[in-house]
Design a protein around this motif. Sequence first.
Motif, mmCIF file in Angstrom:
data_model
loop_
_atom_site.group_PDB
_atom_site.id
_atom_site.type_symbol
_atom_site.label_atom_id
_atom_site.label_comp_id
_atom_site.label_asym_id
_atom_site.label_seq_id
_atom_site.Cartn_x
_atom_site.Cartn_y
_atom_site.Cartn_z
ATOM 1 N N PHE A 75 -8.976 5.193 5.539
ATOM 2 C CA PHE A 75 -8.429 3.439 6.277
ATOM 3 C C PHE A 75 -7.281 3.162 7.459
ATOM 4 O O PHE A 75 -7.457 2.031 8.353
ATOM 5 N N GLU A 76 -6.999 4.040 7.474
ATOM 6 C CA GLU A 76 -6.051 3.344 8.512
ATOM 7 C C GLU A 76 -5.933 3.524 9.773
ATOM 8 O O GLU A 76 -5.722 3.319 10.471
ATOM 9 N N ARG A 115 -10.422 -4.878 -2.634
ATOM 10 C CA ARG A 115 -11.271 -4.732 -2.142
ATOM 11 C C ARG A 115 -11.144 -2.910 -2.383
ATOM 12 O O ARG A 115 -11.383 -2.301 -3.624
ATOM 13 N N LYS A 116 -9.760 -2.090 -1.988
ATOM 14 C CA LYS A 116 -9.417 -1.156 -1.591
ATOM 15 C C LYS A 116 -8.043 -0.310 -2.436
ATOM 16 O O LYS A 116 -8.581 0.722 -3.036
ATOM 17 N N ASP A 148 -10.070 -7.570 1.722
ATOM 18 C CA ASP A 148 -10.029 -5.543 1.846
ATOM 19 C C ASP A 148 -8.835 -5.131 1.414
ATOM 20 O O ASP A 148 -9.214 -3.928 1.014
ATOM 21 N N THR A 163 -17.239 -4.355 3.772
ATOM 22 C CA THR A 163 -16.510 -2.741 4.342
ATOM 23 C C THR A 163 -15.420 -2.872 5.187
ATOM 24 O O THR A 163 -15.190 -3.937 5.812
ATOM 25 N N SER A 164 -14.334 -2.252 5.389
ATOM 26 C CA SER A 164 -13.733 -2.575 5.748
ATOM 27 C C SER A 164 -13.815 -2.110 7.242
ATOM 28 O O SER A 164 -12.975 -3.027 8.314
ATOM 29 N N GLU A 214 -14.109 3.584 6.599
ATOM 30 C CA GLU A 214 -14.077 4.057 4.605
ATOM 31 C C GLU A 214 -13.367 4.723 4.443
ATOM 32 O O GLU A 214 -12.675 4.290 3.212
ATOM 33 N N ALA A 215 -13.411 5.793 4.864
ATOM 34 C CA ALA A 215 -13.317 6.964 4.180
ATOM 35 C C ALA A 215 -11.470 7.318 4.658
ATOM 36 O O ALA A 215 -10.699 7.518 4.260
ATOM 37 N N ARG A 271 0.924 -0.837 0.056
ATOM 38 C CA ARG A 271 -0.400 -0.161 0.235
ATOM 39 C C ARG A 271 1.187 1.460 -0.442
ATOM 40 O O ARG A 271 0.692 2.029 -0.608
#
Lengths: 328, 328
Positions: free
Chosen positions: B92-93, A166-167, A163, B148-149, B89-90, A111
């Motif tokens: 990630f970290e 998906r991202k 995940d 979703t995450s 979701e917005a 990433r």
Amino acid sequence: MRILILGAGGMVGRRLVDKLLADGNLAGQPIEAIDAFDVVEPSFDSASGAIRIESSAGDIADPGTVQALVAKRPEMIFHLAAIVSGEAEADFEKGYRINLDGMHHLLEAIRAQGDAYRPRLVFNSSIAVFGAPFEDQISDTFLQAPLTSYGTQKAICELLLADYTRKGFVDGVGIRLPTIVVRPGKPNKAASGFFSGIIREPLAGHEAILPVDDEVRHWVASPAAAVGFLLHAATMDTEILGHRRSLTMPGLSITIREMIEALREVAGDEVAGRIRREPDATIEKIVSGWPRDFRADRAVEAGFVADTDFASIIRAHIADEAGREGAQ
Amino acid sequence: MRILILGAGGMVGRRLVDKLLADGNLAGQPIEAIDAFDVVEPSFDSASGAIRIESSAGDIADPGTVQALVAKRPEMIFHLAAIVSGEAEADFEKGYRINLDGMHHLLEAIRAQGDAYRPRLVFNSSIAVFGAPFEDQISDTFLQAPLTSYGTQKAICELLLADYTRKGFVDGVGIRLPTIVVRPGKPNKAASGFFSGIIREPLAGHEAILPVDDEVRHWVASPAAAVGFLLHAATMDTEILGHRRSLTMPGLSITIREMIEALREVAGDEVAGRIRREPDATIEKIVSGWPRDFRADRAVEAGFVADTDFASIIRAHIADEAGREGAQ
């Protein structure tokens, strides 16, 4: 194409490297370099010289080690490195460090590369992600409820792989390998070791101990099938997987009795007679919690090919051993 | 008994604290102290004085913070703290830091205590651990394949909870909450917000927007049911769970049309007329990936009690709001 293989020194990893060296290309692309990484530096015979092999050793749980490997931007990554089931159960911290943190570091290193870097990542998962009680034939929509720390770590890695895929950070495929039979080499301490032992040892002229009942059923695949799964996962069109990126690989559901019958068919009564029954309550209990049969429909639809029959697995093992002795 | 509540400042957390203060005991044991932790220090009215409330604020992703809370050796821990779905979701970290690392630090802090310290840990999971395509009624053996995450992080936490429990470090119960309806307060940005909005806003004299079709079906529970689930998870005999420590909570499977009919039944045509249909393709797409119906057999067998009907949920919300206004 540059290929990174984590866990290249293991039984399946070595076979994979040998196959890649023999093929010279993957998915029609010529292979330029293979980074072969393991906890002990693996060595390979790259006699042809067309493919550069860069072997190295280190700790996959060290983020910097993984970052340095990913910084070479391999288009293809095979992640086969793991602490085995028994060790992960005995050493809780080490299991999580190697089997979970290692995968998480790898995904984070990918990433962090950014710049639309999105390698294919083939991850070796395991049927240990499943735990009893089971369906008679475990389907592709059956829950992952592992009964070991190893299975838990593999199930978590599958979730992370899905995940991150998906991202859009990676193009991941997780393959849940059946128990690999016949494993070459010396007997090891894995509770599943006898599945290989009762074939390998009699063929080599030694007695083998069978610690469970003849009617025990298990889900197995050959070493050659395992390498085939890895290569197909590396080259397949992943669109058809949707968001469920891990698949139970097709295997053979076979009883110990059927395995011994196949051994008798291939190698005769004397060889099959070298198996001694010595029931072990501890191993019987462990094995009773293992899955016995699957419907690996999604993997078959996605083009993964199982072994045809157990006698062929035995014959391939005999040919492998002959090749190994010829090479010495 | 000492109780630690992570995420005590949220809607369910505050209700839980209020209930514990009112009851004064849990599973027949008097409550001596409640550690109420959140990202912003929550304040509670501990007028009776019989129970000591120690509120604090901090970052659950900081291992030292969690270690200090666990060092007080609470016999009971409720872990309700999370970054919500949209934010995970917005960012990630941040999602992984709070929702995954937070839980892992908590489990590690408990394990590090040693000395046979083995608290009950009730973990708020979510039906977001499931992802389409679904069965018509999702059973207790359906796979966790989140989309979703947030759902991924919750599913991983469930796996960790099961493994740490299996190894004897903690006595864990994970409860997958349905969507909570009716949430009090202002409309929030959650994609699921309209499920509460179409009840709460018309009752308060305001117009509400319905962004999806009337035939959309969803799985809901009331705030009171959610607190009931938490208390039952805290006091139940966990032996019957075996190694599968997370359960889908029983809810109501109900369509938007049925929700509006119930609103009309309870509050009349004028109130029900305050819902304006304004289809939103983005929200419709998100909602189409959500589970609609479950067979929560294991939870029902384990004694978790669902709401009886949606009209009762609306009436309870009206009574809650009247109580809130009376208290102001």
